[in-house]
Design an enzyme around this catalytic site. Structure first.
Site, PDB file in Angstrom:
ATOM      1  N   ASP A 127     -20.654  -3.963  16.697  1.00 21.47           N
ATOM      2  CA  ASP A 127     -20.420  -2.596  17.713  1.00 21.47           C
ATOM      3  C   ASP A 127     -21.237  -1.789  18.622  1.00 21.47           C
ATOM      4  OD1 ASP A 127     -18.237  -1.814  20.660  1.00 21.47           O
ATOM      5  OD2 ASP A 127     -16.657  -2.229  18.493  1.00 21.47           O
ATOM      6  N   ASP A 310     -22.151  -3.109  26.183  1.00 21.76           N
ATOM      7  CA  ASP A 310     -21.158  -3.213  24.670  1.00 21.76           C
ATOM      8  C   ASP A 310     -21.557  -3.953  24.288  1.00 21.76           C
ATOM      9  OD1 ASP A 310     -19.075  -2.595  22.747  1.00 21.76           O
ATOM     10  OD2 ASP A 310     -17.978  -2.264  24.415  1.00 21.76           O
TER      11      ASP A 310
END
Ligand SMILES: *[C@@H]1O[C@H](CO)[C@@H](O)[C@H](O)[C@H]1NC(C)=O
Ligand SMILES: *[C@@H]1O[C@H](CO)[C@@H](O)[C@H](O)[C@H]1NC(C)=O
Length: 414
Positions: A127, A310
Site C-alpha cells: 500500500d 495509491d
C-alpha cells in the site's frame, strides 16, 4: 471506542476503507472515508439494505495514517540526503521481484513476504497510501484461523522491542499490537532488523480479509510508530538495491489477473514507449502529484487536480467537482455516497493528462462491478480536496515509484 488521540488523528488523516462483499447475485460496496472534517461517508444504499447475508467478505484498509503530521520538519528531506550517501557504492545483487495475487476482480492485490528465520510467509497488501508494516501474529487471539499468524517464538532472528502501535480505519475497524525487529525478505532481498508490527488484536474486517496484513510503501513520516525506517527505506540504507525505486504492474482479472512489484528495478517488457516523469509532493507522506486535466466521453473535459498515487485503493476517486464532470460526460450518476452508477453498456473512455502525457482508462475499466441491472463505476468521489489515483487507474499504466527524488514515472503498457 477510539481514544481522543485517534479521533484527532482521524481529523487530519485520510482513511479510506472499502468493504466489498460478493455472493452469486449481490455485490455490496461500502465505502467509508474519513476526511479532514471527520465526515464519514457511509454507503448505505438500497443495495446494502437489500443484500442477502453473505458467506464471506473481503475487506482491506486502503489508506491509514493515524499519526499523520502536517509538518514533519523536513524529516523526509534529511532522510533522503542520508540515503544518497549510501547509494554511491551499493552491492547491486539484483532486484526483488514479488508476483501479486489479484483478489476478487481487482479489488486488491497481495504479495507474499517472508518474515523471520526460518521464513514465515505472509500475504501482505502492498500500500503506497500508508507506511506501516503489520500483520497477524500468534500474540493475537482475535486474528482469524484463515490468516497466517507470525510466530515470533519460532524466529531465531526476532528481537523484542515492544513499542505499541495502533491503526484505526474509517468505520472503526482497527488493529493494534506491539513492535519487534526481524529479518524481512522482499523477493529475495533480505532486510535485517526491520521494524515489524505484530497484531495483538484486529477487528472483524481483517479477520475476514484475504491478507495477513499490510506492507506500507508510503513515506516514513506517516508511519504510526515514529522514527520507523520502512522496508523501502531499509532496502536503500542497507544497500540491497542499486536503484532506489520500485516498479509496479497490476493485472486485470478479466485478463489473467496477477501483478508484480519489483523492488530496485522495473520490468521493461511490460512497458511500451517512454516513461513520463511526474514530480511528487511528499510533504504529507503520500505520493501526491498534479494531474493537468483530462477528458471523458464525447467531448467532456476534466479540470486539473492533485491526487495521491495509491496502490492500496481500488477505485479512481476524484474531487467532487471532477467526479461530477466525469459523471456528466459518461452519463453516470452520483449515488450520494462517493460511488457513481454508470450505464452498463458504457463504451466511452476516460483520459487523464499528467505531465503533458495522456493516460487512458478504457471504457471497460470504468465499470467496476455489475449489481443486477445497475453498474458501479470504476471512478467515484473521494469527498476531499484531492483525488486518489487507485488501481482502476494504475492497472492501465506501469508505475515507477522513486521516493528518493521524489517522483513517480508512468508508462503505457506493452
Ligand atoms: C566502490 O567499490 C569498489 C570496489 O570495492 C571500489 O574500488 C570503489 O573505489 C568504490 N567506489 C566508491 C565511489 O566508493
Ligand atoms: C516481466 O514481464 C514479462 C512479460 O509480461 C514476464 O514474462 C516476466 O516474468 C516479467 N519479469 C519479471 C522479472 O517479473
Amino acid at each position: 471506542m477510539l481514544d481522543y488521540k485517534y479521533r484527532m488523528m482521524f481529523c487530519i488523516s485520510l482513511s479510506f476503507f472499502l468493504l466489498f462483499t460478493t455472493t452469486q447475485k449481490h455485490f455490496i460496496l461500502i465505502i467509508t472515508m474519513k476526511i479532514s472534517l471527520c465526515i464519514a461517508l457511509l454507503a448505505t444504499t438500497a443495495t446494502l439494505l437489500n443484500a442477502a447475508p453473505t458467506e464471506k467478505s473481503k475487506t482491506f484498509p486502503l489508506t491509514t495514517n493515524p499519526n499523520f503530521k502536517r509538518n514533519p520538519k523536513n524529516a523526509v528531506a534529511k532522510a533522503r540526503a542520508k540515503y544518497y550517501k549510501h547509494l554511491v557504492n551499493v552491492s547491486a545483487d539484483g532486484d526483488g521481484e514479488i508476483p501479486l495475487t489479484d483478489v476478487e476482480g481487482d479489488l486488491e492485490y497481495y504479495g507474499t513476504v517472508a518474515v523471520g528465520t526460518p521464513p514465515q510467509n505472509l500475504k501482505l497488501d502492498f500500500d503506497t497510501g500508508s507506511s506501516d508494516l503489520w500483520f497477524a501474529s500468534t500474540l493475537c487471539s482475535s486474528c482469524s484461523g484463515s490468516q497466517t499468524k507470525f510466530n515470533p517464538d519460532k524466529s531465531s532472528t526476532y528481537k523484542k522491542e515492544g513499542k505499541s502501535w495502533g491503526i484505526s480505519y474509517g468505520d472503526g475497524s482497527n488493529a493494534k499490537g506491539i513492535t519487534g525487529l526481524d529479518t524481512v525478505d522482499l523477493g529475495g532481498l533480505t532486510i535485517k532488523n526491520q521494524r515489524i508490527e505484530l497484531a495483538q488484536s484486529e477487528s472483524a474486517q481483517f479477520q475476514q480479509g484475504a491478507t495477513d496484513g499490510l506492507l506500507g510503501l508510503g513515506f516514513n513520516s506517516i508511519s504510526t510508530v515514529s522514527g520507523t525506517a520502512t522496508p523501502m527505506d531499509n532496502l536503500i540504507k542497507q544497500g540491497l538495491i542499486s536503484d532506489p525505486i520500485f516498479g509496479v504492474w497490476f493485472g486485470k482479472a478479466k485478463e489473467s489477473g496477477g501483478g508484480e512489484y519489483i523492488f530496485g528495478g522495473i520490468n521493461k517488457s511490460k512497458v511500451s514507449g517512454d516513461f513520463t516523469k511526474v514530480p511528487v509532493d511528499s510533504s504529507q507522506g503520500w505520493y501526491s502529484i498534479k494531474v493537468d486535466g483530462g477528458s471523458a466521453g464525447k467531448g467532456g473535459s476534466l479540470s486539473g487536480f492533485s491526487g495521491i498515487v495509491d496502490t492500496g485503493t481500488t477505485l479512481l476517486l476524484f474531487t467532487d467537482d471532477v467526479a461530477k464532470e466525469a459523471g456528466d460526460a459518461l452519463g453516470a450518476t452520483d449515488n450520494g455516497d462517493g460511488t457513481y452508477s454508470i450505464p452498463c453498456d458504457n463504451s466511452e473512455d476516460l483520459t487523464l493528462t499528467i505531465a503533458g502525457t495522456d493516460f487512458v482508462v478504457p471504457a471497460a475499466d470504468l465499470i467496476y462491478a455489475k449489481q443486477g441491472s445497475q453498474c458501479i463505476a470504476g471512478f467515484g468521489s473521494a469527498g476531499m480536496d484531492f483525488a486518489i489515483l487507485g488501481d482502476v487507474f494504475l492497472k492501465n499504466v506501469y508505475t515507477v515509484f522513486a521516493p528518493s527524488v521524489p517522483e513517480v514515472q508512468f508508462a503505457k503498457l506493452a
